[in-house]
Scaffold this motif. Structure first.
Motif, short mmCIF file in Angstrom:
data_model
loop_
_atom_site.label_atom_id
_atom_site.label_comp_id
_atom_site.label_asym_id
_atom_site.label_seq_id
_atom_site.Cartn_x
_atom_site.Cartn_y
_atom_site.Cartn_z
N TYR A 91 -30.86 -42.79 -2.69
CA TYR A 91 -32.10 -43.45 -1.56
C TYR A 91 -32.43 -42.43 -0.47
O TYR A 91 -31.18 -41.73 0.22
CB TYR A 91 -31.46 -44.67 -0.73
N ALA A 92 -33.81 -42.18 -0.60
CA ALA A 92 -34.55 -40.94 0.57
C ALA A 92 -34.13 -41.79 1.88
O ALA A 92 -34.97 -41.82 2.64
CB ALA A 92 -35.54 -41.06 0.03
N ASN A 93 -33.09 -41.38 2.57
CA ASN A 93 -33.18 -41.62 3.70
C ASN A 93 -31.65 -41.33 3.95
O ASN A 93 -30.39 -41.95 3.99
CB ASN A 93 -33.36 -43.64 4.00
N GLY A 94 -31.68 -40.39 5.40
CA GLY A 94 -30.21 -39.60 6.34
C GLY A 94 -30.09 -38.55 5.14
O GLY A 94 -29.70 -37.88 3.86
N ASP A 95 -29.05 -38.06 5.29
CA ASP A 95 -28.24 -36.80 5.43
C ASP A 95 -26.86 -37.23 3.66
O ASP A 95 -26.71 -38.72 4.16
CB ASP A 95 -27.24 -35.98 5.89
N ILE A 96 -26.80 -36.42 2.92
CA ILE A 96 -25.86 -37.02 1.87
C ILE A 96 -24.60 -37.02 2.92
O ILE A 96 -24.76 -36.17 3.26
CB ILE A 96 -25.96 -35.64 0.93
N HIS A 97 -23.25 -38.03 1.85
CA HIS A 97 -22.19 -38.30 2.60
C HIS A 97 -21.73 -37.54 1.13
O HIS A 97 -21.95 -37.62 0.34
CB HIS A 97 -21.79 -38.83 2.80
N ILE A 98 -19.84 -37.73 1.53
CA ILE A 98 -19.31 -37.38 0.70
C ILE A 98 -19.45 -37.78 -0.34
O ILE A 98 -18.70 -37.39 -1.55
CB ILE A 98 -17.50 -37.05 0.85
N GLY A 99 -19.62 -38.96 -1.13
CA GLY A 99 -19.10 -39.55 -2.08
C GLY A 99 -20.26 -39.42 -2.54
O GLY A 99 -20.62 -39.82 -3.83
N HIS A 100 -21.78 -39.50 -2.40
CA HIS A 100 -23.17 -38.73 -2.96
C HIS A 100 -23.15 -37.35 -3.61
O HIS A 100 -22.84 -37.09 -4.79
CB HIS A 100 -24.20 -37.86 -1.88
N ALA A 101 -21.99 -36.14 -2.82
CA ALA A 101 -21.47 -34.87 -3.13
C ALA A 101 -20.21 -35.17 -4.85
O ALA A 101 -21.26 -34.46 -5.33
CB ALA A 101 -20.82 -34.35 -2.51
N ALA A 102 -19.74 -36.09 -4.48
CA ALA A 102 -18.69 -36.04 -5.25
C ALA A 102 -19.21 -36.54 -6.61
O ALA A 102 -19.51 -36.47 -7.81
CB ALA A 102 -17.45 -37.27 -5.43
N ASN A 103 -20.69 -37.90 -6.54
CA ASN A 103 -20.98 -38.20 -7.35
C ASN A 103 -22.11 -37.37 -8.01
O ASN A 103 -22.21 -36.79 -9.48
CB ASN A 103 -22.41 -39.48 -7.18
N LYS A 104 -22.65 -36.33 -7.70
CA LYS A 104 -23.73 -34.85 -8.24
C LYS A 104 -22.55 -34.29 -9.05
O LYS A 104 -23.08 -33.73 -9.80
CB LYS A 104 -24.29 -34.72 -6.92
N ILE A 105 -21.84 -34.10 -8.57
CA ILE A 105 -20.53 -32.71 -9.13
C ILE A 105 -20.26 -32.77 -10.51
O ILE A 105 -20.80 -32.44 -10.98
CB ILE A 105 -19.04 -32.24 -8.03
N LEU A 106 -19.60 -34.26 -10.43
CA LEU A 106 -19.00 -35.06 -11.28
C LEU A 106 -20.28 -35.26 -12.33
O LEU A 106 -19.93 -34.31 -13.34
CB LEU A 106 -19.00 -36.39 -11.38
N ALA A 116 -40.34 -40.11 4.23
CA ALA A 116 -39.04 -39.93 2.31
C ALA A 116 -39.39 -38.56 2.35
O ALA A 116 -38.39 -38.58 1.59
CB ALA A 116 -39.81 -41.42 0.68
N LYS A 117 -40.31 -38.04 1.75
CA LYS A 117 -40.25 -36.60 1.66
C LYS A 117 -39.35 -35.74 2.79
O LYS A 117 -38.76 -34.97 2.04
CB LYS A 117 -42.32 -36.24 2.01
N GLU A 118 -39.33 -36.19 4.22
CA GLU A 118 -38.69 -35.75 5.16
C GLU A 118 -36.93 -35.00 4.13
O GLU A 118 -36.88 -34.50 4.36
CB GLU A 118 -39.02 -35.60 6.19
N GLN A 119 -37.03 -36.33 3.94
CA GLN A 119 -35.36 -36.96 3.94
C GLN A 119 -34.76 -36.36 2.13
O GLN A 119 -34.22 -35.61 2.42
CB GLN A 119 -34.78 -38.34 3.42
N ILE A 120 -35.85 -36.00 1.35
CA ILE A 120 -35.79 -35.88 0.34
C ILE A 120 -35.11 -34.93 0.22
O ILE A 120 -34.38 -33.69 -0.45
CB ILE A 120 -36.60 -35.56 -1.29
N ALA A 121 -36.44 -33.14 0.82
CA ALA A 121 -35.91 -32.32 1.27
C ALA A 121 -35.02 -31.60 1.66
O ALA A 121 -34.62 -30.76 1.92
CB ALA A 121 -37.02 -31.66 2.27
N ARG A 122 -34.16 -32.65 2.12
CA ARG A 122 -33.11 -32.49 3.39
C ARG A 122 -31.79 -32.69 2.53
O ARG A 122 -31.09 -31.74 2.09
CB ARG A 122 -32.95 -33.38 4.67
#
Length: 926
Positions: free
Chosen positions: A59-74, A127-133
């Motif tokens: 979801y395009a809201n807020g900085d990524i957390h460690i769960g996002h990182a693990a997901n994308k790395i997998l 949403a655009k701003e959040q996606i860029a981050r």
């Protein structure tokens, strides 16, 4: 005096021992971007079989957390490994952009009184701003993909195709409009999807309420009694007193046994299994059971509402159990799904006294205008005044809450649009039946995911797909003002609207004048103002993205998300796929657990245990975070902490140190000029190559294809530390350093090291993408080359029988070597020796073992790292160790009797002298 250190092959490693990942990774990323590595890979892989992993959009809201990182790395590890396996495996990242969280943030930043069109514009900008981050952080993790062209659910084309997906479901016959109780958030002012509901403990008033029977004669007949005198009551138990104004029936279980019990408060009807506990709750001691009957006999009896002028019939419902309460259930079809269905069976109309703000209508006595929560004490007081309250208490229980606001939900009947689970489609099949077949056809990692998704599909209610929000994909239908029917040309009109949305976005619908499409009919129709559930947006991306992008394909080979997505994206995608296209949009589902701290606790700012991915890659480097992800068994919870990351760093250091040694000893080796044919290589070199090939076969043929990355990491580290570090490389140092630089013995070793290194770099590259690329620079084809552009290493082939014999022999030698090491240890312990080269050993061994050892002849000492080794036959393996009587060679550090045998070199052994000035020693085995 000769400096013999200059006569040995001690070469500098071009591959530094220290990775300095945190500082260097950013520069590598910049270089890869400038070299267009991803785009070049797509050209190289063109024509290969495709492997499509479809990205579940964060979801395009807020900085990524460690769960996002693990997901994308997998995901990245999988796609890199599939590329190495010879697939064309593109990655198109995506973002979920519509929905309430963004609306709430925009309201917080800009206020609520904003014209809808401007409000949607602000939502799009946010949403655009959040996606860029978020994109910046995902790229920093080394995740490879088409970051310049991600898919966004708010892209005009995607919005248009989401509308088209809705059209396909409409044409398939699964969409309908109805008034039905749904989970409703009073703070959102909207119904919620199943995936937007979470359960937390809540304290509620639990009350027992008496409904007086109207006809004692009919009641007596149901219990087989001649007559019943005095007041008789059906007793219900509820934790939602506020729903009593909507009570329209009482339900009994047809097969449940009920008792008629005489009590100080009159005659009560209670389930037999719950009667004793219930009467104790009321404080009744002197009671008498008058009769028993089945619930089927109570059907159609009539009672009075406990405080309203309303007739209350007794129904039979399958949802009635004897797990708790009284065994009779107050039935309010406006506020409960099971209540709603049982009332449909009996033709009881739905009456909803609660508005969208959670307040009672003006015509409801005593509670008019009150919120449902304010009404609870008022209703309890009302029951007390009417002498209908038998018990009241506070209980703590699990209760549905809004996942955004964390506030309790209510079930409330609203006019909504549904995708029917048990409605026959135009092909005569129900969606539930199609979805259950789709579950059967899907491969699950881990396997328990099947039962979880199956249970959720089996028991899920119809999907409420409409929302009453501004920022979302609109439901682009025209509804007749009087009949409520959809326009007969809805499918055709929907496509016309989709074309407009493709050009101007969803604003094209909201700004549309109905007369443009309907002409004179416009006066009879109104545009729907509802938007689609955001789970429909993301769940239809297989239709709006996979089917639309040339580089992708439908269905996807794999969907990969967290375990919560069985009730979210996995399910919504499956339902839309089955409804619109007839099957699930994926072949495999991979589920990973949530990230927790080292004590298994959820990450929380209040607990101070949050590990942010940005902190990890800034301190340790992204490769360490990637190695942690791969090292962890994702089928359960993924534990992380600074201590755990430090342990992961130790594993990384073992791999890196191994590579550094390998590259040091390959720095003067050219595979074209110096490689030795396999059949001419030394035995131990051939053995080491077999071990490396077996490692590759395990990873490339088993662990990577079944996504078992923690096994892959374990085997890589074990190979580096045990097979290489503690065995092969330990033995090899003498030959690499002391033999002549261009000797057959050394080139044989380097040939093995070349194959091992090339294979190892490829094996680690899906996980350690930065380190893999760094290492490939020393064995690849220059700046334009990349580890990404290659497939698994091809080892020289070996005769199967010869290989089996080789493995058997050297596994035996290794076991003897362990026994020798153990025998030498006491000499180390009492400080008789420092290095094992100060020892000599005698080995007694059974005939077969002795035979293997004797074939090594004088080279056995090099394998055992001693200065002398003799072998005799015996019944059992035994090793005797003693301090060598020889002198230490200044060059090779072996202890021998021929130090100074060459006059020009009084401090070194004859072997070393020959390696310096003569033809050089000859090696055959080690």
């Amino acid at each position: 005096m000769t400096d013999y250190s200059k006569t040995v092959n001690l070469l500098e490693s071009p591959f530094p021992m220290r990775g300095n990942l945190a500082k260097r990774e950013g520069g590598w990323l910049k270089s890869w971007y400038e070299l267009k590595r991803y785009q070049k890979l797509r050209e190289i892989a063109k024509g290969r079989p495709k492997f499509i992993l479809h990205d579940g959009p964060p979801y395009a809201n807020g900085d990524i957390h460690i769960g996002h990182a693990a997901n994308k790395i997998l995901k990245d590890i999988i796609l890199r490994s599939k590329t190495l396996a010879g697939f064309d495996a593109p990655y198109v990242p995506g973002w979920d952009c519509h929905g309430l969280p963004i609306e709430l943030m925009v309201e917080k930043l800009h206020g609520k009184d904003i014209p809808p069109a401007r409000f949607r514009e602000l939502c799009r900008e946010y949403a655009k701003e959040q996606i860029a981050r978020q994109k910046k952080d995902f790229i920093r993790l080394g995740v490879m993909g088409d970051w310049e062209n991600p898919y966004l659910t708010m892209d005009f084309k995607t919005e248009a195709d989401t509308v088209r997906a809705l059209g396909e479901i409409y044409k398939a016959g699964y969409l309908y409009r109805g008034e039905k109780p749904v989970q409703f958030c009073l703070d959102c002012g909207s119904s919620l999807a199943e995936a937007e509901v979470e359960y937390k403990d809540k304290i509620s008033p639990a009350i027992d309420v008496a409904y007086p029977f109207k006809d004692n004669t009919a009641l007596a007949k149901a219990f087989g009694l001649p007559e019943i005198s005095g007041e008789a009551y059906a007793v219900i138990w509820t934790t939602t007193p506020w729903t009593l104004p909507a009570s329209q029936a009482v339900s009994a279980g047809a097969e449940v046994v009920y008792q008629l019990i005489d009590t100080p408060k009159g005659k009560l009807v209670l389930a037999k299994d719950l009667a004793e506990e219930t009467l104790k709750r009321y404080g009744f001691e002197n009671t008498t059971v008058l009769a028993e009957t089945n619930g089927s006999k109570l059907e159609s009896l009539h009672m009075s509402h406990p405080f309203l002028e309303r007739d209350i019939p007794m129904l039979n419902g399958d949802h009635v159990t004897t797990d708790a309460g009284t065994g009779l259930v107050h039935t309010a079809p406006a506020h409960g799904l099971e209540d709603y269905f049982v009332c449909i069976q009996y033709g009881i109309a739905l009456d909803n006294p609660v508005n969208s703000e959670g307040r009672y209508r003006s015509d409801v006595p005593r509670v008019a205008g009150l919120s449902v929560w304010e009404a609870n004490p008022v209703i309890i007081e009302w029951l007390t005044e009417n002498n209908r309250l038998l018990a009241s208490a506070k209980i703590e229980h699990s209760y549905a809450h809004c996942w955004r606001h964390k506030t309790p939900l209510i079930y409330r009947a609203t006019g909504q649009w549904f995708i029917g689970m048990d409605k026959n489609g135009t092909d005569g099949q129900t969606l539930r039946n199609k979805a259950m077949k789709a579950v059967d056809a899907t491969e699950f990692f881990p396997a328990w995911g099947r039962a979880r998704l199956e249970a959720m599909i089996e028991g899920r209610p119809d999907w409420v797909v409409s929302r009453q929000r501004y920022w979302g994909t609109p439901m682009t239908f025209f509804v007749h003002k009087e009949t409520g029917e959809l326009h007969p040309r809805s499918a055709e009109l929907l496509e016309e609207v989709a074309k407009r949305i493709e050009e101007k976005g969803i604003e094209a619908w909201f700004a549309l004048d109905a007369a443009e499409l309907l002409g004179a009919e416009a006066a009879d129709y109104e545009k729907l103002s509802d938007t689609l559930d955001v789970w429909f947006d993301s769940g239809s991306t297989h239709f709006s993205v996979l089917k639309q992008r040339e580089e992708l394909a439908w269905p996807a080979d794999l969907y990969l998300e967290g375990s919560d997505q069985h009730r979210g994206w996995f399910q919504s995608s499956m339902l839309i796929g089955c409804a619109a296209v007839g099957r699930a949009p994926y072949k495999q589902l991979l589920t990973h657990g949530f990230v927790v701290d080292q004590n298994g606790r959820k990450m929380s700012k209040s607990l101070g245990n949050v590990v942010a991915p940005q902190e990890v890659y800034n301190e340790f480097g992204a490769d360490i975070l990637r190695l942690w992800t791969a090292s962890t068994d994702y089928s359960g919870e993924l534990a992380i902490s600074k201590e755990i990351l430090k342990r992961v760093t130790e594993s990384y250091r073992r791999i890196r140190n191994t590579l550094s040694f390998l590259f040091a000893n390959l720095s003067d080796f050219s595979p074209i000029e110096h490689a030795v044919p396999q059949d001419q290589m030394l035995e131990i070199d051939r053995y080491a190559m077999v071990l490396a090939r077996q490692l590759q076969e395990r990873l490339a043929g088993d662990y990577y294809p079944r996504y078992a990355f923690h096994y892959a990491v374990k085997d890589i580290v074990s190979f580096c530390s045990e097979d290489l570090g503690a065995f092969y490389l330990d033995i090899l140092k003498d030959r690499l350093y002391t033999t002549q630089a261009d000797s057959h013995a050394r080139r044989s070793a380097q040939t093995a090291l070349y194959h091992i290194t090339r294979s190892l770099v490829l094996l680690i590259s899906p996980i350690l993408c930065f380190t893999g690329e760094e290492a490939w620079d020393f064995i690849g084809g220059g700046e334009e080359d990349s580890v990404l552009f290659h497939t698994w290493h091809e080892f020289p082939s070996m005769n199967e029988k010869s290989e089996a014999e080789l493995l058997k022999k050297w596994q035996t030698v290794r076991s003897v070597r362990e026994a020798v090491t153990a025998a030498i240890e006491p000499l180390r312990a009492d400080k008789s020796i420092g290095s094992s080269l100060q020892a000599e050993v005698q080995i007694t061994a059974p005939e077969e073992v002795a035979g293997y050892l004797k074939t090594l002849d004088e080279e056995l000492r090099f394998v055992l790292l001693v200065s002398k080794a003799t072998v005799v036959k015996g019944d059992e393996l035994a090793v005797t160790a003693r301090v060598s009587s020889g002198e230490k060679c200044e060059r090779c550090w072996h202890y021998t009797d021929d130090i100074g045998s060459v006059a020009a070199h009084p401090t070194i052994c004859g072997r070393c002298a020959d390696n310096i000035e003569g033809k050089g020693e000859s090696r055959h085995y080690a």
